[in-house]
Design an enzyme around this catalytic site. Structure first.
Site, mmCIF file in Angstrom:
data_model
loop_
_atom_site.group_PDB
_atom_site.id
_atom_site.type_symbol
_atom_site.label_atom_id
_atom_site.label_comp_id
_atom_site.label_asym_id
_atom_site.label_seq_id
_atom_site.Cartn_x
_atom_site.Cartn_y
_atom_site.Cartn_z
ATOM 1 N N SER A 1 -5.547 -1.748 -4.731
ATOM 2 C CA SER A 1 -6.803 -0.908 -6.429
ATOM 3 C C SER A 1 -6.080 -1.227 -7.204
ATOM 4 O O SER A 1 -6.236 -0.367 -7.959
ATOM 5 C CB SER A 1 -6.168 0.619 -5.464
ATOM 6 O OG SER A 1 -5.018 1.163 -5.433
ATOM 7 N N TYR B 1 -10.327 3.402 -15.829
ATOM 8 C CA TYR B 1 -10.043 3.650 -15.018
ATOM 9 C C TYR B 1 -11.839 4.309 -14.357
ATOM 10 O O TYR B 1 -12.285 4.393 -13.297
ATOM 11 C CB TYR B 1 -10.000 4.921 -14.911
ATOM 12 C CG TYR B 1 -9.338 5.779 -13.290
ATOM 13 C CD1 TYR B 1 -8.509 4.111 -12.367
ATOM 14 C CD2 TYR B 1 -9.154 6.499 -12.756
ATOM 15 C CE1 TYR B 1 -8.248 4.462 -11.131
ATOM 16 C CE2 TYR B 1 -8.852 6.612 -10.991
ATOM 17 C CZ TYR B 1 -8.374 5.818 -10.428
ATOM 18 O OH TYR B 1 -7.711 5.788 -8.920
ATOM 19 N N SER C 1 0.559 -1.185 -0.192
ATOM 20 C CA SER C 1 0.113 0.113 0.417
ATOM 21 C C SER C 1 0.914 1.461 -0.444
ATOM 22 O O SER C 1 2.105 1.026 0.645
ATOM 23 C CB SER C 1 -0.751 -0.523 1.642
ATOM 24 O OG SER C 1 -1.788 -0.973 0.976
ATOM 25 N N LYS D 1 -12.412 10.514 -8.198
ATOM 26 C CA LYS D 1 -11.354 11.322 -7.473
ATOM 27 C C LYS D 1 -11.190 13.027 -8.213
ATOM 28 O O LYS D 1 -10.274 13.768 -7.701
ATOM 29 C CB LYS D 1 -9.745 10.681 -8.451
ATOM 30 C CG LYS D 1 -9.601 9.556 -8.148
ATOM 31 C CD LYS D 1 -9.305 8.745 -6.801
ATOM 32 C CE LYS D 1 -8.408 7.698 -6.069
ATOM 33 N NZ LYS D 1 -8.037 7.978 -5.017
ATOM 34 N N ALA E 1 -15.137 1.090 -4.934
ATOM 35 C CA ALA E 1 -16.018 1.367 -5.963
ATOM 36 C C ALA E 1 -16.594 -0.540 -5.848
ATOM 37 O O ALA E 1 -15.616 -1.285 -6.076
ATOM 38 C CB ALA E 1 -15.903 1.529 -7.518
ATOM 39 N N ILE F 1 -8.226 5.596 1.151
ATOM 40 C CA ILE F 1 -9.609 5.213 1.640
ATOM 41 C C ILE F 1 -10.306 5.001 0.047
ATOM 42 O O ILE F 1 -10.689 6.477 -0.513
ATOM 43 C CB ILE F 1 -10.549 5.318 2.724
ATOM 44 C CG1 ILE F 1 -9.480 5.703 3.735
ATOM 45 C CG2 ILE F 1 -11.943 4.831 2.317
ATOM 46 C CD1 ILE F 1 -10.341 6.037 5.134
#
Length: 276
Positions: free
Chosen positions: A203, A163, A19, A170, A103, A100
């Protein structure tokens, strides 16, 4: 004396050792900073339990990791409890890292046009509104002059195929950064975003990182991809006093990819491939 000596903060969104949030936190702790961590509350899911075990080992192996507490960013009571625990364990904080995003997979993988109403609500609440909720919840715990950082991506500024709905989230997150910077500016609290290029993270895999890595390497002026270490350094910089005076900014860490208006080196690579 490290550049975070005497500094304390809260880290959210560490999923595993890959991460970006962990790369940032690890460097902060190496530089003398004290960190508290939050994690998603336990679920019956075996994969979640296994991952929680990995995170626990990461945190417990760090002298400067002082606590590890559950927090669901969609629940204001959870956020309040996390802030209470934070203040009790380490006191007022100098930095807050928001990492954080989520989806529903069926909405993320489909065209933006096909995003469900419920999927949109979930993605936007967790990936964008959670920065407002977290910062609001931390308002009484953040010291004047503290730094807040979130993680964003270029897909919020330009359309990045694949994306999809996360790019919309975002874009909202990027705007929230600017408005929160304005709201908190009178207290000297800075709010910024780190826009990192593709990395091998959970992610990133969900967004098709392998294809993106090849594209960035071909197009970026530096001719390579970034590293987790570089992400850690840039994130720590924005959370440190070294970036005093910087707020409402989106710092791009992508080898210069975001500056390119044409395929750049990719043109030469395509020509070379065609000539073979």
């Amino acid at each position: 004396m490290g550049m975070f000596s005497g500094k304390k903060g809260l880290i959210t969104g560490v999923f595993n050792e890959k991460s970006i949030a962990w790369a940032i936190a690890e460097l902060i702790m190496r530089e003398g900073g004290v960190c508290g961590f939050t994690y998603m509350p336990d679920k019956a899911d075996d994969a979640r339990q296994k991952n929680l075990g990995r995170i626990t080992k990461l945190v417990e192996g760090q002298e400067n990791a002082k606590f590890f507490t559950p927090m669901d960013a969609t629940n204001d009571e959870h956020i309040a409890d996390a802030m209470t625990r934070c203040e009790a364990e380490i006191g007022k904080i100098d930095f807050l890292l928001h990492s954080i995003a989520f989806a529903p997979p069926e909405d993320l993988k489909g065209d933006t046009l096909d995003t469900s109403r419920e999927g949109f609500k979930i993605a936007m609440e967790i990936s964008a509104y959670s920065l407002i909720a977290l910062t609001k919840g931390a308002k009484g715990v953040l010291k004047d002059g503290a730094s807040v950082l979130t993680l964003t991506y270029y897909g919020g500024e330009k359309c990045v195929p694949g994306y999809n709905i996360m790019g919309v989230c975002k874009a909202a997150l990027d705007s929230i950064v600017k408005y929160l910077a304005f709201d908190l500016g009178p207290r000297g609290i800075r709010v910024n975003a780190l826009s990192a290029g593709p990395l091998q993270t959970i992610s990133g895999r969900g967004a098709g990182v392998d294809q993106m890595l090849s594209l960035y390497e071909a197009m970026a002026p530096l001719g390579r991809n970034i590293t987790h270490e570089e992400a850690g350094k840039c994130g720590a910089f924005l959370l440190s006093d070294m970036s005093a005076g910087v707020t409402a900014e989106i710092l791009h860490l992508d080898g210069g990819y975001n500056a390119m208006g044409s395929p750049g080196r990719m043109v030469d690579q395509i020509k070379a491939a065609q000539a073979k």
